[in-house]
Design an enzyme around this catalytic site. Structure first.
Site, short mmCIF file in Angstrom:
data_model
loop_
_atom_site.label_atom_id
_atom_site.label_comp_id
_atom_site.label_asym_id
_atom_site.label_seq_id
_atom_site.Cartn_x
_atom_site.Cartn_y
_atom_site.Cartn_z
N LYS A 29 -69.37 36.21 -35.44
CA LYS A 29 -69.19 37.59 -34.99
C LYS A 29 -70.33 38.47 -35.48
O LYS A 29 -70.83 39.33 -34.75
CB LYS A 29 -67.86 38.13 -35.52
CG LYS A 29 -67.73 39.67 -35.43
CD LYS A 29 -66.57 40.16 -36.26
CE LYS A 29 -66.48 41.69 -36.24
NZ LYS A 29 -67.59 42.33 -36.99
N ASN A 30 -70.74 38.30 -36.74
CA ASN A 30 -71.73 39.19 -37.33
C ASN A 30 -73.16 38.88 -36.90
O ASN A 30 -74.09 39.53 -37.36
CB ASN A 30 -71.63 39.15 -38.86
CG ASN A 30 -70.37 39.82 -39.36
OD1 ASN A 30 -69.76 40.64 -38.67
ND2 ASN A 30 -69.95 39.48 -40.57
N ARG A 99 -70.73 50.90 -35.05
CA ARG A 99 -72.08 51.33 -35.46
C ARG A 99 -73.18 50.57 -34.72
O ARG A 99 -74.35 50.66 -35.09
CB ARG A 99 -72.23 51.14 -36.97
CG ARG A 99 -71.24 51.95 -37.78
CD ARG A 99 -71.52 51.82 -39.26
NE ARG A 99 -71.52 50.44 -39.68
CZ ARG A 99 -72.26 49.95 -40.67
NH1 ARG A 99 -73.08 50.74 -41.32
NH2 ARG A 99 -72.18 48.68 -41.01
N ASP A 123 -64.66 50.26 -38.67
CA ASP A 123 -63.50 50.01 -39.52
C ASP A 123 -63.42 51.03 -40.66
O ASP A 123 -64.44 51.46 -41.20
CB ASP A 123 -63.56 48.61 -40.13
CG ASP A 123 -63.27 47.53 -39.09
OD1 ASP A 123 -62.56 47.83 -38.13
OD2 ASP A 123 -63.77 46.41 -39.26
N ASP A 313 -66.14 40.31 -47.10
CA ASP A 313 -65.17 40.05 -46.03
C ASP A 313 -64.18 38.95 -46.40
O ASP A 313 -63.16 38.79 -45.73
CB ASP A 313 -65.89 39.66 -44.73
CG ASP A 313 -66.54 40.86 -44.05
OD1 ASP A 313 -66.25 42.00 -44.45
OD2 ASP A 313 -67.32 40.65 -43.11
#
Length: 447
Positions: A29-30, A99, A123, A313
């Site tokens: 995802k990142n 962002r 978030d 995370d």
């Protein structure tokens, strides 16, 4: 607050079932959103494989479509090309949801000479200002006008190389400057850069496009700007956050789960922490097997840190695991100042968690002597009971699902759009492992 079940989808979870089986991990995802935006640096087609089909991926595609990108998605392979930029304005509808828009500034300035972006959302895990981004872009020659709802960027003389000193190894700021500096005139040095695996993967993609990027000692990255970039193909690394979440689910439910595609080199610190808790795992060339059993693991002291430290995370799902450890565990969060808000519902489920403003650890912390609740003590093992939960953000939401999986009784988990923004078909993957999890309500597809 009452929640109307007729209008909001939720997960219905009956806990206590051990998880068994094999799951292929999704792409990171990142990494995917930054690579999609990096593709805007060229008019030629780019091919990305192993893309995760998640909400953030959909948002990145919607953002690029607004700019004129031509997109084709087949299974988990994305073809994207932007021969010309149709608009240098990022809409609030798409860009204001997180962002991501700030990363588009470099490509837009290079190709259009200007950019308009909305002020960011994201978030609720503490202050996440874009000052690092703005300051670095100014050093590279950008002129910025702040407006009520956004920012207007111009670069009258184009972007140029600069010496950028980050006050903190910000992942997103490092990614932004890597993308912006690839076509800037001259050499850019990013001091105190973040070096997460997803950043290394972005560097690999940019290098395939023709960028010249070197990683030096002491967290320095040097980017030598080139005149143009070309299209490239790249396969994303697997998602280490998904790996950690599913691994912890195996331990909490006393199951046995093999994660195909799990990469040891991106999980070294996590695996070391499991070893300290005497939890078993087996590594082979194709993935990692996580084996739970009836033994109660010992309590530990845990501190988050920038890579290669323990990832922030991973803190929330790991805290759930610590509720089942024997004794007093300590967790010190050094990355975000407001990331323990998720613990109150865990306490309602039966967890014993106490929060503190003091630094309960040895890692150099930005929040020392400040009144931020950034440490906690967890006493275990404590049985958890099912309840009604409302997800505030992605990682907290995953911790709630993990808690519900090992709790007795039934839990209803709301706010699942946060989960579906960051995890691909998490409920379906858990069901395939034997979890009693049902998705109630309609799935809303991104535009």
């Amino acid at each position: 607050m009452d929640i109307d079940k007729n209008n909001e989808a939720y997960y219905l979870i009956r806990g206590g079932t051990p998880l068994y089986g094999e799951i292929p991990l999704s792409g990171a995802k990142n990494a995917i959103t930054k690579m999609i935006i990096a593709s805007l640096l060229t008019g030629e087609p780019c091919l990305l494989r192993n893309v995760p089909l998640i909400g953030d991926f959909d948002l990145a595609l919607a953002l690029c479509r607004e700019m004129g990108s031509k997109i084709r998605l087949q299974d988990h392979t994305l073809s994207i090309a932007t021969p010309s930029i149709r608009s240098s304005v990022v809409s609030t509808k798409v860009g204001g949801l997180n962002r991501m828009a700030i990363i588009t500034v470099g490509p837009l300035l290079h190709r259009c000479g200007e950019a308009d972006i909305p002020k960011p959302g994201g978030d609720r895990i503490g202050a996440r200002p874009i000052d690092f981004h703005l300051n670095g872009l100014r050093l590279m020659g950008a002129e910025i006008v702040e407006r009520d709802r956004g920012y207007h960027f111009t670069a009258p003389h184009g972007l140029r190389g600069a010496n950028i000193q980050l006050p903190f190894p910000s992942v997103m700021a490092t990614e932004n400057f890597l993308i912006s500096a690839s076509l800037a005139r001259g050499v850019t040095v990013i001091q105190n850069a973040a070096l997460e695996p997803e950043i290394i993967d972005l560097i690999k993609f940019l290098q395939k496009m023709g960028a010249i990027i070197e990683i030096k000692v002491d967290r320095r990255i040097v980017v030598e700007g080139v005149e143009c970039l070309h299209g490239a193909s790249h396969t994303l690394l697997s998602d280490r956050n998904e790996a950690v979440s599913l691994a912890i689910a195996a331990y909490l439910t006393k199951g046995d789960v093999y994660l195909r595609g799990a990469q040891q080199d991106t999980l070294l610190t996590f695996l070391n922490t499991l070893s300290k808790m005497q939890l078993r795992f087996e590594i082979d060339d194709e993935g990692i097997r996580f084996l739970g059993d009836s033994r109660i693991p010992p309590a530990i002291a845990l501190e988050t840190d920038v890579h290669p430290g323990f990832m922030t995370d991973w803190q929330q799902p790991f805290t759930v695991l610590l509720t089942q450890a024997q004794g007093m565990s300590v967790v010190h969060e050094t990355i975000y100042e407001d990331r323990f808000g998720y613990t109150a519902p865990l306490q309602e489920m039966g967890a014993h968690v106490a929060l503190y403003t003091k630094c309960l650890g040895e890692v150099q912390c930005r929040f020392r002597e400040k009144q931020f609740t950034h440490s906690c003590v967890v006493r275990g093992p404590t049985p958890l009971s099912g309840t009604r939960l409302n997800i505030p953000d992605i990682r907290a939401g995953c911790s709630y699902i993990l808690a519900a999986l090992c709790a007795s009784g039934i839990s209803e988990v709301y706010g699942i759009e946060h989960i579906e923004r960051g995890y691909e078909d998490l409920d379906a993957k858990l069901r395939s492992l034997g979890a009693q999890i049902e998705r109630v309500g309609e799935r809303v597809l991104e535009a």
